[in-house]
Motif scaffolding. Structure first.
Motif, PDB file in Angstrom:
ATOM      1  N   ASN A 213       0.826  -1.208   0.000  1.00  0.00           N
ATOM      2  CA  ASN A 213       0.000   0.000   0.000  1.00  0.00           C
ATOM      3  C   ASN A 213       0.861   1.259   0.000  1.00  0.00           C
ATOM      4  O   ASN A 213       0.516   2.264  -0.642  1.00  0.00           O
ATOM      5  CB  ASN A 213      -0.927   0.003   1.217  1.00  0.00           C
ATOM      6  N   GLY A 214       1.987   1.209   0.720  1.00  0.00           N
ATOM      7  CA  GLY A 214       2.898   2.349   0.718  1.00  0.00           C
ATOM      8  C   GLY A 214       3.500   2.604  -0.652  1.00  0.00           C
ATOM      9  O   GLY A 214       3.595   3.757  -1.096  1.00  0.00           O
ATOM     10  N   LEU A 215       3.869   1.523  -1.338  1.00  0.00           N
ATOM     11  CA  LEU A 215       4.451   1.663  -2.677  1.00  0.00           C
ATOM     12  C   LEU A 215       3.412   2.197  -3.674  1.00  0.00           C
ATOM     13  O   LEU A 215       3.723   3.066  -4.496  1.00  0.00           O
ATOM     14  CB  LEU A 215       4.992   0.313  -3.147  1.00  0.00           C
ATOM     15  N   VAL A 216       2.197   1.679  -3.590  1.00  0.00           N
ATOM     16  CA  VAL A 216       1.141   2.135  -4.495  1.00  0.00           C
ATOM     17  C   VAL A 216       0.804   3.598  -4.227  1.00  0.00           C
ATOM     18  O   VAL A 216       0.599   4.389  -5.162  1.00  0.00           O
ATOM     19  CB  VAL A 216      -0.117   1.252  -4.359  1.00  0.00           C
ATOM     20  N   LEU A 217       0.747   3.971  -2.944  1.00  0.00           N
ATOM     21  CA  LEU A 217       0.476   5.364  -2.603  1.00  0.00           C
ATOM     22  C   LEU A 217       1.575   6.273  -3.143  1.00  0.00           C
ATOM     23  O   LEU A 217       1.295   7.352  -3.688  1.00  0.00           O
ATOM     24  CB  LEU A 217       0.357   5.518  -1.091  1.00  0.00           C
ATOM     25  N   GLY A 218       2.826   5.825  -3.023  1.00  0.00           N
ATOM     26  CA  GLY A 218       3.935   6.605  -3.577  1.00  0.00           C
ATOM     27  C   GLY A 218       3.840   6.737  -5.078  1.00  0.00           C
ATOM     28  O   GLY A 218       4.080   7.820  -5.645  1.00  0.00           O
ATOM     29  N   LEU A 219       3.456   5.646  -5.741  1.00  0.00           N
ATOM     30  CA  LEU A 219       3.285   5.675  -7.198  1.00  0.00           C
ATOM     31  C   LEU A 219       2.169   6.642  -7.587  1.00  0.00           C
ATOM     32  O   LEU A 219       2.300   7.400  -8.550  1.00  0.00           O
ATOM     33  CB  LEU A 219       2.969   4.267  -7.707  1.00  0.00           C
ATOM     34  N   ALA A 220       1.071   6.625  -6.815  1.00  0.00           N
ATOM     35  CA  ALA A 220      -0.057   7.506  -7.114  1.00  0.00           C
ATOM     36  C   ALA A 220       0.312   8.975  -6.888  1.00  0.00           C
ATOM     37  O   ALA A 220      -0.072   9.841  -7.683  1.00  0.00           O
ATOM     38  CB  ALA A 220      -1.254   7.127  -6.247  1.00  0.00           C
ATOM     39  N   ILE A 221       1.053   9.257  -5.811  1.00  0.00           N
ATOM     40  CA  ILE A 221       1.483  10.637  -5.554  1.00  0.00           C
ATOM     41  C   ILE A 221       2.379  11.120  -6.688  1.00  0.00           C
ATOM     42  O   ILE A 221       2.251  12.254  -7.171  1.00  0.00           O
ATOM     43  CB  ILE A 221       2.208  10.731  -4.200  1.00  0.00           C
ATOM     44  N   ALA A 222       3.283  10.234  -7.123  1.00  0.00           N
ATOM     45  CA  ALA A 222       4.133  10.583  -8.268  1.00  0.00           C
ATOM     46  C   ALA A 222       3.278  10.841  -9.505  1.00  0.00           C
ATOM     47  O   ALA A 222       3.561  11.758 -10.288  1.00  0.00           O
ATOM     48  CB  ALA A 222       5.132   9.460  -8.535  1.00  0.00           C
ATOM     49  N   GLY A 223       2.216  10.038  -9.676  1.00  0.00           N
ATOM     50  CA  GLY A 223       1.328  10.222 -10.817  1.00  0.00           C
ATOM     51  C   GLY A 223       0.602  11.553 -10.785  1.00  0.00           C
ATOM     52  O   GLY A 223       0.414  12.195 -11.824  1.00  0.00           O
ATOM     53  N   ILE A 224       0.183  11.988  -9.592  1.00  0.00           N
ATOM     54  CA  ILE A 224      -0.476  13.294  -9.470  1.00  0.00           C
ATOM     55  C   ILE A 224       0.488  14.415  -9.856  1.00  0.00           C
ATOM     56  O   ILE A 224       0.126  15.355 -10.566  1.00  0.00           O
ATOM     57  CB  ILE A 224      -0.987  13.490  -8.031  1.00  0.00           C
ATOM     58  N   ILE A 225       1.732  14.292  -9.401  1.00  0.00           N
ATOM     59  CA  ILE A 225       2.745  15.298  -9.732  1.00  0.00           C
ATOM     60  C   ILE A 225       3.000  15.326 -11.238  1.00  0.00           C
ATOM     61  O   ILE A 225       3.068  16.397 -11.862  1.00  0.00           O
ATOM     62  CB  ILE A 225       4.057  15.020  -8.969  1.00  0.00           C
ATOM     63  N   VAL A 226       3.117  14.135 -11.831  1.00  0.00           N
ATOM     64  CA  VAL A 226       3.333  14.045 -13.281  1.00  0.00           C
ATOM     65  C   VAL A 226       2.159  14.661 -14.033  1.00  0.00           C
ATOM     66  O   VAL A 226       2.342  15.416 -15.001  1.00  0.00           O
ATOM     67  CB  VAL A 226       3.532  12.575 -13.705  1.00  0.00           C
ATOM     68  N   ALA A 227       0.923  14.343 -13.578  1.00  0.00           N
ATOM     69  CA  ALA A 227      -0.265  14.871 -14.258  1.00  0.00           C
ATOM     70  C   ALA A 227      -0.318  16.394 -14.186  1.00  0.00           C
ATOM     71  O   ALA A 227      -0.679  17.056 -15.169  1.00  0.00           O
ATOM     72  CB  ALA A 227      -1.522  14.269 -13.625  1.00  0.00           C
ATOM     73  N   ILE A 228       0.037  16.961 -13.049  1.00  0.00           N
ATOM     74  CA  ILE A 228       0.034  18.419 -12.902  1.00  0.00           C
ATOM     75  C   ILE A 228       1.056  19.049 -13.842  1.00  0.00           C
ATOM     76  O   ILE A 228       0.790  20.065 -14.491  1.00  0.00           O
ATOM     77  CB  ILE A 228       0.328  18.804 -11.436  1.00  0.00           C
ATOM     78  N   ARG A 229       2.223  18.423 -13.924  1.00  0.00           N
ATOM     79  CA  ARG A 229       3.271  18.981 -14.778  1.00  0.00           C
ATOM     80  C   ARG A 229       2.957  18.793 -16.265  1.00  0.00           C
ATOM     81  O   ARG A 229       3.394  19.586 -17.106  1.00  0.00           O
ATOM     82  CB  ARG A 229       4.610  18.322 -14.446  1.00  0.00           C
ATOM     83  N   MET A 230       2.189  17.755 -16.595  1.00  0.00           N
ATOM     84  CA  MET A 230       1.880  17.460 -17.998  1.00  0.00           C
ATOM     85  C   MET A 230       0.641  18.178 -18.502  1.00  0.00           C
ATOM     86  O   MET A 230       0.385  18.201 -19.723  1.00  0.00           O
ATOM     87  CB  MET A 230       1.675  15.945 -18.179  1.00  0.00           C
ATOM     88  N   ARG A 231      -0.148  18.755 -17.603  1.00  0.00           N
ATOM     89  CA  ARG A 231      -1.486  19.198 -17.980  1.00  0.00           C
ATOM     90  C   ARG A 231      -1.489  20.215 -19.125  1.00  0.00           C
ATOM     91  O   ARG A 231      -2.392  20.213 -19.959  1.00  0.00           O
ATOM     92  CB  ARG A 231      -2.214  19.763 -16.754  1.00  0.00           C
ATOM     93  N   ARG A 232      -0.487  21.087 -19.168  1.00  0.00           N
ATOM     94  CA  ARG A 232      -0.449  22.099 -20.226  1.00  0.00           C
ATOM     95  C   ARG A 232       0.128  21.565 -21.527  1.00  0.00           C
ATOM     96  O   ARG A 232       0.051  22.233 -22.559  1.00  0.00           O
ATOM     97  CB  ARG A 232       0.349  23.310 -19.751  1.00  0.00           C
ATOM     98  N   LYS A 233       0.728  20.392 -21.472  1.00  0.00           N
ATOM     99  CA  LYS A 233       1.301  19.800 -22.674  1.00  0.00           C
ATOM    100  C   LYS A 233       0.335  18.854 -23.373  1.00  0.00           C
ATOM    101  O   LYS A 233       0.576  18.441 -24.501  1.00  0.00           O
ATOM    102  CB  LYS A 233       2.589  19.041 -22.322  1.00  0.00           C
TER     103      LYS A 233
END
Length: 276
Positions: A213-233
């Motif tokens: 669960n910790g690894l999945v949560l970390g992956l999801a947090i990374a995904g949110i960060i990636v999505a925020i950075r990608m949103r304008r692209k």
């Protein structure tokens, strides 16, 4: 992200998309569970996955084959290669949104509707962006393996149903004794011994689950960060055809494989009622 098709995705890009998919699924899952719980509390009956009920009783190898291999391939060919591609002339936004929502409906229950819709939208965009269904198939397989199969694997190999029932019974018995006891010394030693004995059986699985669960949560947090950075692209190709409700309706309801989609949806919903 460039607005063109036939774009190749390398290993690093696929991992980034996987993290975004994990975030979408966890957020959608939480929304689905909350909505389903509210309905269940209101009417006394919720909407649960019939397929999960079936796959949880199958041999592990067959669950893997259905969940990680056969399911993703069939669903991507039907929804992305079939439906999303058919809707593409009316613009990418319409194609990914409509096919994504229908993918959520296809799962046949509220608990899965939101995360399946979010995942369907993401996979639809990946398909249109790359022009290759193999990328959406790979991502679908990966997310089903990480989010769906690994928890099943942990539960199956780490402890038995009897171990879990024994642990729950030991907790209930000890809790009841603790409430009625005037002091800790009055709690029977046998209950403490039974609790620790039962805990020893499930502790490895609990530890694995916490790490997972910790690894999945970390992956999801990374995904949110990636999505925020990608949103304008992120860009969507404009419609090649004028939006016409009748044409889109014919595409959705008469396209190859879509009738099969409706049949499968009805079957899944009926199973959900029968197995509830």
């Amino acid at each position: 992200i460039e607005e063109r098709e036939n774009k190749k995705l390398g290993a690093s890009a696929l991992i980034l998309w996987l993290s975004v998919a994990a975030a979408a699924m966890l957020i959608g899952s939480r929304i689905g569970i909350t909505v389903n719980s509210l309905i269940e509390n209101a009417i006394g009956r919720g909407s649960h996955s019939a397929l999960d009920t079936i796959t949880n009783t199958l041999p592990l190898w067959l669950s893997f084959a259905l969940m990680v291999v056969i399911g993703p391939i069939m669903e991507e060919l039907l929804f992305r290669r079939g439906l999303t591609e058919s809707l593409r002339p009316w613009g990418w936004k319409l194609a990914v949104l409509l096919s994504g929502v229908l993918f959520g409906i296809y799962h046949g229950n509220l608990e899965q509707f939101f995360y399946a819709s979010f995942l369907g939208i993401l996979l639809g965009y990946v398909y249109l962006y790359t022009g290759k269904v193999r990328y959406s198939i790979f991502l679908h397989m990966a997310i089903n393996f990480v989010i769906g199969f690994i928890p099943t694997l942990i539960n199956r190999i780490a402890y038995t149903v009897e171990d879990a029932e024994r642990f729950n019974a030991a907790i209930e018995a000890y809790s009841a004794a603790a409430v009625n006891a005037a002091s800790p010394e009055e709690i029977p030693v046998e209950l403490m011994q039974e609790l620790f004995g039962a805990m020893a059986k499930v502790l490895p699985a609990m530890t694995l689950s916490m790490l997972y669960n910790g690894l999945v949560l970390g992956l999801a947090i990374a995904g949110i960060i990636v999505a925020i950075r990608m949103r304008r692209k992120v860009s969507f190709k404009a419609a090649e055809r004028r939006i016409d409700g009748k044409c889109i309706g014919d595409t959705v309801f008469l396209a190859p494989g879509i009738l099969l989609f409706f049949v499968m949806t009805i079957v899944i919903m009926v199973l959900g009622v029968v197995l509830a």
